[in-house]
Design a protein around this motif. Structure first.
Motif, PDB file in Angstrom:
ATOM      1  N   GLU A  72      -5.665 -35.218  11.932  1.00 21.74           N
ATOM      2  CA  GLU A  72      -5.744 -36.052  13.134  1.00 21.74           C
ATOM      3  C   GLU A  72      -5.899 -37.514  12.722  1.00 21.74           C
ATOM      4  OE1 GLU A  72      -5.357 -34.231  15.919  1.00 21.74           O
ATOM      5  OE2 GLU A  72      -5.508 -32.374  14.780  1.00 21.74           O
ATOM      6  N   LYS A 161      -6.011 -40.635  21.559  1.00 23.60           N
ATOM      7  CA  LYS A 161      -4.776 -40.499  20.803  1.00 23.60           C
ATOM      8  C   LYS A 161      -3.714 -41.432  21.387  1.00 23.60           C
ATOM      9  CE  LYS A 161      -5.837 -37.022  17.987  1.00 23.60           C
ATOM     10  NZ  LYS A 161      -5.081 -35.769  18.033  1.00 23.60           N
ATOM     11  N   HIS A 278      -5.484 -31.164  17.531  1.00 24.55           N
ATOM     12  CA  HIS A 278      -4.447 -31.278  18.555  1.00 24.55           C
ATOM     13  C   HIS A 278      -3.995 -29.914  19.068  1.00 24.55           C
ATOM     14  CE1 HIS A 278      -1.026 -32.967  20.665  1.00 24.55           C
ATOM     15  NE2 HIS A 278      -0.215 -32.168  20.002  1.00 24.55           N
TER      16      HIS A 278
END
Length: 396
Positions: A72, A161, A278
Motif C-alpha cells: 500500500e 488513497k 486494498h
C-alpha cells in the motif's frame, strides 16, 4: 445509441504456465541493455526472481534489482526510489510482484521522463511524456495492474488513497504466469482473488461498460468463482491457479476500460486511514455495495449469478439478481474475508467522516450504476458495520 469508446490494454500480453521464460526475448525486442528490476523484499526472499533474471542473464542483459517497494505504498516510497535509479542509464523497468510493485514500476517509468513532482501527476492524464519501456510480471492474481493505466498510492498528508491515471502507464509487455503464484499464502490468495472479482463485478455493472468489456468481465467472474476457494485452500492446484491468473487478467482488462465504482470509492478511505489492504477493503465492502446497487440493473445481476454457477431456474428476475448478492457474500465468507468494519478497526464514530471522504471520489462514484450521496454512503458503511436493519429502504 452506442457512444464512442476506447479500448486499452498492454501492448503485448503473454500468458500461460511457464511463460516467464519469454522475458529475456521480450527485453531484447525492446532493445534493453541495462535493466532495473523493481520488487519487494518478500518476493526477493522467495527465490521467484531467478525465473526473471535467468532468461535475462542468458542474453547478456545487464541488470540491477531494487527491493524497496512496501505494501500500500505512500507517495514517499516513490520519491525515495526515484533518487536511487535516476541517472543510472536504465532503458527498461521490470516490475515483479503484487499491485504495489507494478504500480510503482509504472509511475517510476514516467517519473524518469517527466521532470515533475509525483504529486503533480495525481488525477487523470497529468503526465506529459511517455515513460521508459516497462515489462510487468504479477506474482498474485488480483490487482490487474499489469493491464491498467491506473496506479494507486496512499497520501499520508490526508490519509486517503489517490490515483494517477494515464495511458502512459500501460506497459509494453505483461507476462502472466500462474506458476509464479503457487506459493502465495492463503490469506493473500483470498484477498487478491476477491479483489479481482470486485474488478470484474464492478466493471460489468459500471456506467461505462460496453459489449467488449461485458464479455470479458463475465468470463472473469466465471473463472474466479469456480476456482478461488480451491486456490485458497489448496494453493498447489495449478488448474485453480491458472483460472485465477486468467480471471485476474481479464478482470484487469475490463476494469481498465469500463472502470469501477462505489466499492472502490468506499474502500479508499479504509486503506488510507486504517491501513486496510486494498483487496481486503474491497472484498469486505463488496456485498454491501452490491446490495445497494442491485435494483439499478437486475438483468446484469442475474447474469452475474449465472456466471457464478448459481441455479436461478424458476426464479423471478429480482430473485435471480438477489442470488448474485448472496453468492458474492458467501464466497467472501468462505475464503475468510472479514465480514464487518469492526474487524478492521473501524468504530461507529468513524463512519460520518469516512462517508464524507468517500463522497469526494467523483471519478469512481460517477461510474456506479446507482447514484449515491453522503447519506447513502454513510448507510452502506453502517450496514457493513452491522448497524442497519434489514428493512432499510435505502439499501433495497
Amino acid at each position: 445509441m452506442m457512444g464512442i469508446t476506447y479500448f486499452r490494454t498492454a501492448e503485448t500480453l503473454i500468458t500461460g504456465t511457464g511463460s516467464i521464460a519469454q522475458i529475456g526475448e521480450q527485453a531484447k525486442k525492446l532493445h534493453a541493455s541495462r535493466v532495473i528490476i523493481i520488487t519487494d523484499k518478500i518476493i526477493r526472499q522467495t527465490g521467484l526472481l531467478s525465473k526473471v533474471t535467468e532468461p535475462l542473464i542468458s542474453l547478456n542483459i545487464e541488470m540491477d534489482i531494487i527491493d524497496d517497494v512496501i505494501p500500500e505504498p505512500p507517495f514517499e516510497n516513490l520519491e525515495q526510489m526515484i533518487t536511487k535509479i535516476e541517472g543510472k542509464g536504465y532503458d527498461l523497468l521490470i516490475g515483479v510482484g503484487g499491485g504495489s510493485a507494478l504500480d510503482i514500476t509504472k509511475v517510476l517509468s514516467v517519473m524518469l521522463t517527466n521532470k515533475k513532482n509525483v504529486r503533480d501527476m495525481i488525477g487523470i492524464e497529468n503526465i506529459g511524456n511517455p515513460g521508459l519501456p516497462t515489462i510487468l510480471v504479477p506474482t498474485t492474481s488480483g490487482t490487474g495492474s499489469e493491464v491498467t493505466y491506473n496506479a494507486i498510492f496512499t497520501d499520508t498528508r490526508d490519509m486517503v488513497k489517490k490515483g494517477i491515471v494515464s495511458p502512459y502507464l500501460l506497459p509494453n509487455v505483461a507476462i502472466v504466469d500462474a506458476e509464479l503464484t503457487l506459493t502465495v499464502p492463503p490469506a493473500v490468495t483470498a484477498a487478491t482473488g476477491m479483489d479481482a472479482l470486485v474488478h470484474a463485478v464492478e466493471s460489468y455493472t459500471a456506467i461505462r461498460a460496453d459489449e467488449l468489456t461485458d464479455g470479458i468481465a463475465l468470463q472473469a467472474i466465471k473463472l474466479i468463482s469456480r476456482s478461488l476457494r480451491k486456490a485458497v485452500y489448496n494453493g498447489r492446484d495449478i488448474k485453480a491457479r491458472e483460472d485465477m491468473a486468467m480471471g485476474s487478467l481479464l478482470a484487469g482488462i475490463s476494469l481498465g476500460n469500463a472502470g469501477v465504482g462505489a466499492v472502490h470509492a468506499l474502500a479508499y478511505p479504509l486503506g488510507g486511514r486504517f491501513k486496510v489492504p486494498h483487496g481486503v477493503a474491497n472484498s469486505l465492502l463488496l456485498p454491501f455495495v452490491m446490495k445497494y446497487n442491485v435494483v439499478a440493473n437486475l438483468e446484469k445481476f442475474s447474469e452475474i449469478a449465472k456466471a457464478m454457477g448459481e441455479n436461478i431456474e424458476g426464479l423471478s428476475l429480482r430473485e435471480a439478481a438477489d442470488t448474485a448478492v448472496t453468492a458474492l457474500a458467501q464466497l467472501s465468507k468462505d475464503v475468510g474475508i472479514p465480514a464487518s468494519l469492526k474487524d478492521v478497526g473501524v468504530t461507529s464514530t468513524d463512519i460520518p467522516s469516512l462517508a464524507e471522504e468517500a463522497s469526494k471520489i467523483d471519478r469512481l462514484l460517477n461510474n456506479n450504476p446507482r447514484w449515491l450521496t453522503v447519506k447513502e454512503i454513510k448507510e452502506i458503511y453502517e450496514d457493513a458495520y452491522g448497524l442497519v436493519e434489514e428493512s432499510s429502504t435505502v439499501l433495497v
